[in-house]
Design a protein around this motif. Sequence first.
Motif, PDB file in Angstrom:
ATOM      1  N   ASP A   1       0.710  -1.238  -0.137  1.00 60.69           N
ATOM      2  CA  ASP A   1      -0.003   0.107  -0.089  1.00 60.69           C
ATOM      3  C   ASP A   1       0.950   1.226   0.126  1.00 60.69           C
ATOM      4  OD1 ASP A   1      -2.428  -1.483   0.151  1.00 60.69           O
ATOM      5  OD2 ASP A   1      -2.117  -1.604   2.088  1.00 60.69           O
ATOM      6  N   TRP A   2       0.212   2.332  -0.780  1.00 51.55           N
ATOM      7  CA  TRP A   2       0.975   3.469  -0.507  1.00 51.55           C
ATOM      8  C   TRP A   2       0.646   4.164   0.776  1.00 51.55           C
ATOM      9  CZ3 TRP A   2      -0.693   8.466  -3.594  1.00 51.55           C
ATOM     10  CH2 TRP A   2       0.139   9.628  -3.448  1.00 51.55           C
ATOM     11  N   ILE A   3       1.781   4.424   1.632  1.00 46.24           N
ATOM     12  CA  ILE A   3       1.532   5.014   3.011  1.00 46.24           C
ATOM     13  C   ILE A   3       2.297   6.632   2.466  1.00 46.24           C
ATOM     14  CG2 ILE A   3       1.924   5.146   5.283  1.00 46.24           C
ATOM     15  CD1 ILE A   3       2.163   2.126   5.120  1.00 46.24           C
ATOM     16  N   TRP A   4       1.359   7.460   3.114  1.00 48.52           N
ATOM     17  CA  TRP A   4       1.816   8.860   3.022  1.00 48.52           C
ATOM     18  C   TRP A   4       1.750   9.695   3.917  1.00 48.52           C
ATOM     19  CZ3 TRP A   4      -2.506  11.929   3.255  1.00 48.52           C
ATOM     20  CH2 TRP A   4      -3.667  11.320   2.970  1.00 48.52           C
ATOM     21  N   GLU A   5       2.402  10.877   4.031  1.00 44.90           N
ATOM     22  CA  GLU A   5       1.949  11.898   5.128  1.00 44.90           C
ATOM     23  C   GLU A   5       2.257  13.314   4.458  1.00 44.90           C
ATOM     24  OE1 GLU A   5       3.727  12.075   9.635  1.00 44.90           O
ATOM     25  OE2 GLU A   5       5.017  12.669   7.878  1.00 44.90           O
ATOM     26  N   PHE A   6       1.217  14.362   4.691  1.00 43.99           N
ATOM     27  CA  PHE A   6       1.517  15.756   4.485  1.00 43.99           C
ATOM     28  C   PHE A   6       1.343  16.676   5.469  1.00 43.99           C
ATOM     29  CE2 PHE A   6      -3.127  16.085   4.239  1.00 43.99           C
ATOM     30  CZ  PHE A   6      -3.327  15.307   3.393  1.00 43.99           C
ATOM     31  N   ASP A   7       1.724  17.814   5.496  1.00 43.00           N
ATOM     32  CA  ASP A   7       1.580  18.950   6.589  1.00 43.00           C
ATOM     33  C   ASP A   7       0.430  19.695   6.277  1.00 43.00           C
ATOM     34  OD1 ASP A   7       1.868  20.718   4.133  1.00 43.00           O
ATOM     35  OD2 ASP A   7       3.709  21.164   4.615  1.00 43.00           O
ATOM     36  N   GLN A   8       0.206  20.817   7.471  1.00 41.04           N
ATOM     37  CA  GLN A   8      -1.001  21.419   7.384  1.00 41.04           C
ATOM     38  C   GLN A   8      -1.484  22.167   6.086  1.00 41.04           C
ATOM     39  OE1 GLN A   8       2.083  22.157   8.884  1.00 41.04           O
ATOM     40  NE2 GLN A   8       2.037  24.154   9.395  1.00 41.04           N
ATOM     41  N   TYR A   9      -0.478  22.254   5.185  1.00 37.61           N
ATOM     42  CA  TYR A   9      -0.942  22.895   4.100  1.00 37.61           C
ATOM     43  C   TYR A   9      -1.189  21.927   2.839  1.00 37.61           C
ATOM     44  CZ  TYR A   9       1.806  26.685   6.572  1.00 37.61           C
ATOM     45  OH  TYR A   9       2.168  27.401   7.402  1.00 37.61           O
ATOM     46  N   GLY A  10      -1.069  20.727   2.960  1.00 36.97           N
ATOM     47  CA  GLY A  10      -1.680  19.780   2.028  1.00 36.97           C
ATOM     48  C   GLY A  10      -0.492  19.273   1.290  1.00 36.97           C
TER      49      GLY A  10
ATOM     50  N   LEU B   1     -10.414  17.191   5.185  1.00 40.20           N
ATOM     51  CA  LEU B   1      -9.786  16.440   6.038  1.00 40.20           C
ATOM     52  C   LEU B   1      -8.781  17.174   7.064  1.00 40.20           C
ATOM     53  CD1 LEU B   1      -8.783  13.308   3.515  1.00 40.20           C
ATOM     54  CD2 LEU B   1     -10.736  13.318   5.084  1.00 40.20           C
ATOM     55  N   LEU B   2      -8.175  18.057   6.360  1.00 44.98           N
ATOM     56  CA  LEU B   2      -7.188  18.679   7.361  1.00 44.98           C
ATOM     57  C   LEU B   2      -7.924  19.451   8.349  1.00 44.98           C
ATOM     58  CD1 LEU B   2      -4.873  20.136   4.500  1.00 44.98           C
ATOM     59  CD2 LEU B   2      -4.147  18.435   6.333  1.00 44.98           C
ATOM     60  N   GLN B   3      -9.233  20.173   7.738  1.00 41.14           N
ATOM     61  CA  GLN B   3      -9.827  20.847   8.918  1.00 41.14           C
ATOM     62  C   GLN B   3     -10.472  20.212   9.933  1.00 41.14           C
ATOM     63  OE1 GLN B   3     -12.641  23.132   6.417  1.00 41.14           O
ATOM     64  NE2 GLN B   3     -11.143  24.575   5.367  1.00 41.14           N
ATOM     65  N   ASP B   4     -10.916  18.887   9.575  1.00 38.70           N
ATOM     66  CA  ASP B   4     -11.684  18.211  10.604  1.00 38.70           C
ATOM     67  C   ASP B   4     -10.720  17.287  11.336  1.00 38.70           C
ATOM     68  OD1 ASP B   4     -13.969  18.769   9.309  1.00 38.70           O
ATOM     69  OD2 ASP B   4     -14.115  17.004   8.076  1.00 38.70           O
ATOM     70  N   LYS B   5      -9.417  17.095  10.871  1.00 38.49           N
ATOM     71  CA  LYS B   5      -8.554  16.488  11.759  1.00 38.49           C
ATOM     72  C   LYS B   5      -8.897  15.148  12.412  1.00 38.49           C
ATOM     73  CE  LYS B   5      -6.099  20.755  12.867  1.00 38.49           C
ATOM     74  NZ  LYS B   5      -5.277  21.712  13.915  1.00 38.49           N
TER      75      LYS B   5
END
Length: 217
Positions: free
Chosen positions: A145-154, A198-202
């Motif tokens: 699976d592609w596992i990823w991570e991004f910051d508060q700016y997307g 998604l970023l706003q709901d956290k």
Amino acid sequence: TIVSDTAVTLLTIRMNEIKNDKIASTNAIPNILFRIFSAVLTDKLVLTTNKAQSFEETNRELQAKKYQLQETLKSSQNEIAKRKKSQEDLRQYQIHLQELVEERTAVLEKTNQELQAEVLIRQQAEKQSLESEERFRNLVEISSDWIWEFDQYGHYTYASPAIKILLGYEPEEIIELSPSDFVHKENKQMTQDQYERLLQDKLPFKNLEVLFLHKDG
């Protein structure tokens, strides 16, 4: 026949009164002796008076010197007392300083022991964290699976090696890109809105479907 000037001074007589006269005459001797005695007595009194005045002056000088010596002695005694007090104050300060040094040394030793214990705990925690991170990274990198991570700016800050299989990109190629950079133009805004929510709901999410473009188009 010859009479010196002393007769005028001591005997208060004139030379012509005694010149050619007989000193041993009965009338002259008592008068002369009296005058001599009076002159000598007067001289002695003057001498005594002068000596008394000289003695008084000397006595005054001695008294003045005695007073000066007393003042000097008093000043010296005060200075000695001040020095003794300063020495005692210095000794007390040295004792107090030594106590402070011993107290601070004990505190520093205790603090040093606590720091060493804390450093040891942190080292153990870091070791466990590195071990856990290594295990997690191994699991992530061998996952299909592609596992990823991004910051508060997307923007992506991490991507697992599976992206190479899915989209043809190396993991480091997509760092600082956003999901909207991998979709058709007509889907760009919709994809961006989805990830912003998604970023706003956290909150955790699932069943998110996005159509990405492969590197080859």
